[in-house]
Design a protein around this motif. Structure first.
Motif, PDB file in Angstrom:
ATOM      1  N   TYR A 178      -9.339   1.620  -0.519  1.00 38.26           N
ATOM      2  CA  TYR A 178      -8.661   2.841  -0.079  1.00 38.26           C
ATOM      3  C   TYR A 178      -8.578   3.837  -1.227  1.00 38.26           C
ATOM      4  O   TYR A 178      -8.387   3.450  -2.380  1.00 38.26           O
ATOM      5  N   ASP A 179      -8.682   5.120  -0.883  1.00 33.70           N
ATOM      6  CA  ASP A 179      -8.496   6.209  -1.838  1.00 33.70           C
ATOM      7  C   ASP A 179      -7.229   6.967  -1.460  1.00 33.70           C
ATOM      8  O   ASP A 179      -6.946   7.157  -0.270  1.00 33.70           O
ATOM      9  N   HIS A 234      -6.373   4.358  -6.324  1.00 30.93           N
ATOM     10  CA  HIS A 234      -7.229   3.475  -5.536  1.00 30.93           C
ATOM     11  C   HIS A 234      -6.527   2.140  -5.318  1.00 30.93           C
ATOM     12  O   HIS A 234      -5.965   1.562  -6.260  1.00 30.93           O
ATOM     13  N   TRP A 273      -7.131  -1.724  -3.350  1.00 31.15           N
ATOM     14  CA  TRP A 273      -8.008  -2.639  -2.638  1.00 31.15           C
ATOM     15  C   TRP A 273      -7.174  -3.773  -2.065  1.00 31.15           C
ATOM     16  O   TRP A 273      -6.301  -4.318  -2.744  1.00 31.15           O
ATOM     17  N   PRO A 282       0.816  -1.221   0.000  1.00 31.98           N
ATOM     18  CA  PRO A 282       0.000   0.000   0.000  1.00 31.98           C
ATOM     19  C   PRO A 282       0.849   1.271   0.000  1.00 31.98           C
ATOM     20  O   PRO A 282       0.546   2.215  -0.736  1.00 31.98           O
ATOM     21  N   TYR A 340      -3.068   6.541   1.699  1.00 32.45           N
ATOM     22  CA  TYR A 340      -4.365   5.894   1.530  1.00 32.45           C
ATOM     23  C   TYR A 340      -5.222   6.070   2.767  1.00 32.45           C
ATOM     24  O   TYR A 340      -4.758   5.916   3.888  1.00 32.45           O
ATOM     25  N   GLU A 341      -6.496   6.416   2.500  1.00 36.29           N
ATOM     26  CA  GLU A 341      -7.509   6.482   3.550  1.00 36.29           C
ATOM     27  C   GLU A 341      -8.581   5.472   3.201  1.00 36.29           C
ATOM     28  O   GLU A 341      -8.973   5.336   2.038  1.00 36.29           O
ATOM     29  N   LEU A 342      -9.070   4.761   4.212  1.00 38.74           N
ATOM     30  CA  LEU A 342     -10.106   3.769   3.997  1.00 38.74           C
ATOM     31  C   LEU A 342     -11.377   4.457   3.499  1.00 38.74           C
ATOM     32  O   LEU A 342     -11.909   5.343   4.153  1.00 38.74           O
ATOM     33  N   ASP A 380     -15.246  -0.682   3.460  1.00 39.58           N
ATOM     34  CA  ASP A 380     -14.867  -2.089   3.572  1.00 39.58           C
ATOM     35  C   ASP A 380     -16.131  -2.890   3.819  1.00 39.58           C
ATOM     36  O   ASP A 380     -17.104  -2.370   4.369  1.00 39.58           O
ATOM     37  N   TYR A 385     -11.244  -4.331   1.523  1.00 36.55           N
ATOM     38  CA  TYR A 385     -10.930  -3.006   2.055  1.00 36.55           C
ATOM     39  C   TYR A 385     -10.530  -2.133   0.876  1.00 36.55           C
ATOM     40  O   TYR A 385      -9.584  -2.462   0.147  1.00 36.55           O
TER      41      TYR A 385
END
Length: 192
Positions: free
Chosen positions: A158-159, A144, A146, A134, A165-167, A170, A156
């Motif tokens: 993430y952007d 993005h 995943w 990540p 990355y922020e969740l 999920d 999960y």
């Protein structure tokens, strides 16, 4: 009379170049057909472990879901291809959602072509898939990411926000997202 060895010798990375961290993307592209999949990390070739049947099934089902649900004029799913994050660094995600054009002869794609990079976590890849990859995808600018855990399947998503990355969401039932397109993924559809 001496016996001559017969058969094929399996490929392995050159130990001197490994020690010197002296491999480049061109070296990966020049590997023989029978070489295992590798990633480059700071010029060192890292053999990608062979995925289990369950791992492959999740990846294949997600590829099929992307193929059937992602707008085909905007995205093309792929597997077993890499992301070139530098001349001496590459990643081999389990599934990719790419932005066209996608030349069929490419093995590597640039981070800006990757809409979603997906890693399916297996026992042998937990640390790399959960922590190392990540941050590498984020540093490369992949928007993005995943991570899919197995047993039970849980996604999960993430952007990328300000280089990290922020969740975004999920789920182990239905993943709902608005980026990079409107997604309502029933997790049962990617569960072996």
């Amino acid at each position: 009379m001496s016996a001559e060895p017969t058969g094929h010798v399996m490929w392995s990375p050159d130990p001197i170049r490994q020690r010197l961290a002296n491999h480049y993307l061109e070296d990966v592209l020049a590997l023989p057909d029978d070489a295992p999949r590798v990633e480059l990390r700071d010029g060192v070739m890292i053999v990608v472990p062979s995925p289990t049947f369950g791992h492959q099934t999740i990846g294949n089902l997600l590829w099929m879901w992307f193929r059937q649900n992602a707008p085909d004029d905007m995205f093309i799913p792929g597997t077993a291809v890499g992301v070139a994050v530098g001349l001496r660094d590459s990643l081999e995600p389990d599934v990719l959602l790419l932005r066209p054009p996608v030349p069929t002869i490419n093995h590597f794609f640039l981070p800006e072509q990757v809409a979603i990079a997906v890693e399916v976590v297996s026992p042998g890849t937990k640390r790399r898939d959960r922590f190392e990859k990540p941050s590498e995808y984020a540093a490369a600018g992949v928007s993005h990411f995943w991570r899919i855990e197995q047993d039970p399947v849980h996604v999960y998503a993430y952007d990328l926000v300000d280089g990290r990355y922020e969740l975004a969401a999920d789920s182990d039932t239905e993943l709902e997202l608005t980026m990079p397109f409107e997604i309502k993924l029933p997790i049962r559809e990617i569960t072996p």
